[in-house]
Design an enzyme around this catalytic site. Structure first.
Site, PDB file in Angstrom:
ATOM      1  N   TYR A  95       0.815  -1.217   0.000  1.00 41.29           N
ATOM      2  CA  TYR A  95       0.000   0.000   0.000  1.00 41.29           C
ATOM      3  C   TYR A  95       0.848   1.267   0.000  1.00 41.29           C
ATOM      4  CZ  TYR A  95      -4.123  -2.857   1.044  1.00 41.29           C
ATOM      5  OH  TYR A  95      -5.129  -3.780   0.993  1.00 41.29           O
ATOM      6  N   ASP A 122      -3.431 -18.060   1.737  1.00 42.36           N
ATOM      7  CA  ASP A 122      -4.574 -18.722   1.091  1.00 42.36           C
ATOM      8  C   ASP A 122      -5.187 -19.756   2.023  1.00 42.36           C
ATOM      9  OD1 ASP A 122      -2.075 -19.819   0.731  1.00 42.36           O
ATOM     10  OD2 ASP A 122      -2.471 -20.664  -1.241  1.00 42.36           O
TER      11      ASP A 122
END
Ligand code: NAD
Length: 359
Positions: free
Chosen positions: A139, A221
């Site tokens: 970010y 995941d």
């Protein structure tokens, strides 16, 4: 004197902050020395000053022990240049105060287990804390942008973490685990991403200082899957910025309502920004439909993490539990057929329960 900057923001922000301030008023009436100053942020600040984080607001926050933040944003601002968008104001504030550790509890109140998207038996008693790094990662990484390469547009960002950034948030995670069940699960994607290999290495090194905490590692995941398969296996989840953004929203759904979840963002000095995890909910703003409990629980976190008054935090949390136990429900947490109360009625009920619970 406890100095709190109050930044209501946009959409439902002002409505729910007003309810949290009523709760604060009960404590002030009991003799708590607290001073609140309101400032503009987000779209409201863009409207007034053309800047989502005016200098006066930043100065107010810098001179306060804690910031009680509502929510920002709205469709009206989505077409503004990126620097003027409300979200930039919040990102700049986090960066300016170095609020590197984001704490997001995801707790299922027993009364609301049926409101979860998962079966009650999977989520009943759920109590997870996600500790998310907030000022680094993809970010903020440079270089970033969209450029032309061989006649077509190419978008790019940089996923980057320094050892020091990982180490300081790892300490926050281990210390939080120590205050809870003593288990920390660190999330990464070390099989593909080098920056997260470093994440795993540094977290493992920091663990040497916390032998009493059980450390495990999980690929992101798998963590996304385990959160819906068996969420109660987790105590504290430690994540980088982008993985934490996604996993904490997923965890919020386990609890039944986004309107129930508070968060804290802390710096090394214990200064903190306290806000619900949800946004400004423009679809329900101004209609008395918003659930104020995430905002009120954010105030409780403020007392725990920036003011060292865990007793007041616990009292506010108890008042919220009593209010739910008494059957009060805003629309977002009501089951079909259940009676629904407004934002103000829910706030009034918490105020009432808190005043009754006077020590
Ligand atoms: P949102 O969280 O505002 O709303 C998502 C859904 O949840 C909506 O249906 C909304 O009505 C509902 N909801 C949210 N809070 C609620 C509450 N307290 N009570 C009852 N229902 C509630 O997310 P969104 O719609 O994707 O975004 C709306 C705006 O908020 C956008 O401009 C976005 O950029 C901004 N946003 C701000 C923050 C923040 O202030 N930190 C965070 C996320 C999104």
């Amino acid at each position: 004197m406890i100095r709190i900057a109050v930044l209501p923001g946009d959409g439902i922000g002002p409505e729910i902050v007003a309810e949290a301030l009523k709760v604060l008023e009960v404590l002030r009436a009991e003799g708590l020395a607290v001073e609140t100053t309101t400032g503009l942020v987000g779209g409201a600040a863009v409207d007034a000053h053309g800047d989502p984080l005016p200098d006066t607001t930043l100065a107010l926050c810098q001179s306060s022990q804690a910031i009680l933040f509502g929510a920002i944003g709205g469709p009206r601002y989505d077409t503004l240049p990126r620097e003027q968008r409300p979200e930039r104001g919040l990102l700049r504030l986090r960066k300016a105060l170095d609020l590197f550790a984001n704490l997001r509890p995801a707790q299922v109140f027993p009364q609301l287990a049926a409101a979860s998207a998962l079966k009650p038996e999977v989520v009943a008693g759920l109590d997870i804390l996600i500790v998310r790094e907030l000022t680094g990662d993809i970010y903020f990484g440079e270089p970033r942008g969209i450029r032309i390469e061989q006649g077509q547009r190419v978008g790019f960002n940089t996923m980057i973490y320094s050892e020091a950034e990982i180490r300081r948030v790892a300490h926050v995670g281990f210390q939080a685990a120590r205050r809870r069940q003593g288990r920390l699960c660190s999330v990464d994607k070390m099989n593909v991403l080098e920056s997260t290999q470093l994440w795993r290495d540094v977290v493992t090194e920091v663990h040497a200082e916390y032998p009493d905490v059980a450390l495990s590692h999980m690929l992101v995941d798998n963590a996304a899957m385990q959160l819906v398969r068996n969420p109660r296996q987790f105590d504290v989840l430690l994540t980088g910025n982008i993985f934490g953004d996604i996993l904490s929203d997923e965890a919020s759904m386990l609890t039944g309502s986004i309107g129930m979840l508070p968060s804290a963002s802390l710096n090394a000095a214990g200064q903190g920004l306290y806000e619900p995890i949800h946004g400004s909910a423009p679809d329900i703003a101004g209609r008395g439909l918003a659930n104020p409990l995430a905002q009120i629980l954010s105030l409780a976190m403020l007392f725990r993490h920036s003011v060292d008054r865990p007793d007041l935090a616990a009292r506010i949390e108890r008042a919220v539990e009593q209010t739910l136990a008494a059957g009060l429900r805003t629309a977002d947490i009501a089951l079909p057929g259940e009676a629904v109360v407004s934002t103000v009625q829910m706030g009034d009920a918490v105020v009432h329960a808190l005043a009754q619970g006077h020590p």
